[in-house]
Design a protein around this motif. Structure first.
Motif, short mmCIF file in Angstrom:
data_model
loop_
_atom_site.label_atom_id
_atom_site.label_comp_id
_atom_site.label_asym_id
_atom_site.label_seq_id
_atom_site.Cartn_x
_atom_site.Cartn_y
_atom_site.Cartn_z
N GLY A 67 -15.47 -9.99 -11.61
CA GLY A 67 -15.67 -9.10 -12.75
C GLY A 67 -14.92 -7.79 -12.66
N TYR A 68 -14.55 -7.41 -11.45
CA TYR A 68 -13.83 -6.15 -11.24
C TYR A 68 -12.73 -6.35 -10.21
N ALA A 69 -11.67 -5.59 -10.35
CA ALA A 69 -10.58 -5.63 -9.38
C ALA A 69 -10.08 -4.21 -9.13
N LEU A 70 -9.80 -3.92 -7.87
CA LEU A 70 -9.17 -2.66 -7.49
C LEU A 70 -7.69 -2.95 -7.33
N MET A 71 -6.87 -2.28 -8.13
CA MET A 71 -5.46 -2.62 -8.23
C MET A 71 -4.59 -1.38 -7.96
N MET A 72 -3.59 -1.54 -7.11
CA MET A 72 -2.66 -0.44 -6.82
C MET A 72 -1.31 -0.72 -7.49
N ARG A 73 -0.83 0.28 -8.25
CA ARG A 73 0.51 0.20 -8.83
C ARG A 73 1.44 1.11 -8.03
N VAL A 74 2.51 0.54 -7.54
CA VAL A 74 3.50 1.28 -6.75
C VAL A 74 4.75 1.47 -7.59
N PHE A 75 5.19 2.71 -7.71
CA PHE A 75 6.36 3.02 -8.53
C PHE A 75 7.60 3.11 -7.64
N LEU A 76 8.51 2.17 -7.84
CA LEU A 76 9.69 2.07 -7.00
C LEU A 76 10.75 3.14 -7.32
N ALA A 125 19.85 2.20 6.62
CA ALA A 125 19.01 1.27 7.39
C ALA A 125 17.55 1.37 6.95
N GLN A 126 17.14 2.58 6.49
CA GLN A 126 15.75 2.76 6.09
C GLN A 126 15.48 2.27 4.68
N LYS A 127 16.52 2.11 3.89
CA LYS A 127 16.35 1.64 2.53
C LYS A 127 15.90 0.19 2.53
N LYS A 128 14.81 -0.09 1.82
CA LYS A 128 14.23 -1.43 1.85
C LYS A 128 14.41 -2.11 0.50
N THR A 129 14.60 -3.40 0.55
CA THR A 129 14.67 -4.18 -0.68
C THR A 129 13.25 -4.38 -1.21
N VAL A 130 13.17 -4.80 -2.46
CA VAL A 130 11.87 -5.07 -3.06
C VAL A 130 11.15 -6.18 -2.30
N THR A 131 11.87 -7.18 -1.89
CA THR A 131 11.28 -8.28 -1.12
C THR A 131 10.68 -7.78 0.19
N GLN A 132 11.42 -6.88 0.88
CA GLN A 132 10.91 -6.31 2.13
C GLN A 132 9.66 -5.46 1.89
N ILE A 133 9.70 -4.66 0.84
CA ILE A 133 8.54 -3.81 0.51
C ILE A 133 7.31 -4.66 0.24
N LYS A 134 7.48 -5.72 -0.52
CA LYS A 134 6.36 -6.61 -0.84
C LYS A 134 5.79 -7.24 0.43
N LYS A 142 2.21 5.85 0.93
CA LYS A 142 2.31 7.30 0.97
C LYS A 142 3.15 7.81 2.14
N ASP A 143 2.86 7.32 3.35
CA ASP A 143 3.48 7.89 4.55
C ASP A 143 4.77 7.21 4.98
N VAL A 144 4.90 5.92 4.73
CA VAL A 144 6.10 5.19 5.18
C VAL A 144 7.10 5.03 4.04
N LEU A 145 6.64 4.44 2.93
CA LEU A 145 7.56 4.25 1.80
C LEU A 145 7.83 5.55 1.06
#
Length: 210
Positions: free
Chosen positions: A201-210, A19-28, A42-45
């Motif tokens: 000119g600048y962007a702060l970007m987060m990469r999440v590793f599934l 039940a806790q396993k989430k699909t990529v669509t749900q995570i997004k 960090k805390d939920v996923l």
């Protein structure tokens, strides 16, 4: 009785995990709703993530996916997955920078002598100013910096990424001016195509590793 209870506990545990396993669509979707995306990851996923600062050097041509997303992407939006389904990217914030729009004809002085390059430059500039040819035609015919393919147009380039001598002169010039600049690389004929402008000119970007 005890084996049944044990089996029931195993089944409950398995159901809970499923039940806790989430699909990529749900995570997004959940990342886009989160008020603090890194904390949620960090805390939920409980996934690994990296936050990068992306410098957008030009708005016409991009080096790769990060600066293209950094410029075109919407803050808060999650993109991907990339890297064969292993990575999601979220734009956390953007900041402005100043951009110059110029065209260039570059003569490499490792090929031409300085005297020939200077004489050729003066002739090119004179012909352009007299209207017997165009900057675009001369860029295609003579430029040795790779911009011949774009007829000299370098697009909008972030301030700080051009050669300092060129940027210093641009600040004193008005739209449409054509001038030449000597640098260690050679001789540059520059046309100021537009006044400087503010853009992403600048962007702060987060990469999440599934």
């Amino acid at each position: 009785m005890k084996p049944l209870i044990a089996l029931l506990l195993i089944l409950i545990g398995s159901t809970t995990t499923f039940a806790q396993k989430k699909t990529v669509t749900q995570i997004k979707a959940e990342l886009e709703k989160a008020t603090n995306s890194p904390l949620y990851v960090k805390d939920v996923l409980k996934k690994r993530f990296v936050i990068d600062t992306i410098v957008i050097r030009g708005t016409n041509r991009f080096i790769g996916l990060p600066d293209s997303l950094g410029y075109h992407g919407k803050v808060g939006k999650v993109y991907g997955p990339y890297n064969n389904g292993k990575t999601l990217v979220q734009i956390l914030a953007k900041a402005p920078a100043t951009f110059n729009h110029i065209a260039q004809i570059f003569l490499d002085t490792s090929v031409f002598t300085r005297r020939i390059a200077d004489s050729l430059t003066d002739n090119i500039m004179l012909r352009i100013r007299q209207g017997s040819t165009t900057f675009e035609d001369m860029a295609q015919a003579y430029s040795m910096g790779g911009e011949a393919a774009t007829k000299g147009d370098l697009g909008w380039v972030v301030r700080g990424s051009l050669i300092p001598q060129i940027e210093k002169e641009l600040s004193r010039r008005k739209k449409g001016d054509i001038f030449k600049i000597w640098t260690a690389n050679g001789l540059h004929i520059i046309r100021k195509l537009d006044d400087a402008k503010e853009d992403h000119g600048y962007a702060l970007m987060m990469r999440v590793f599934l």
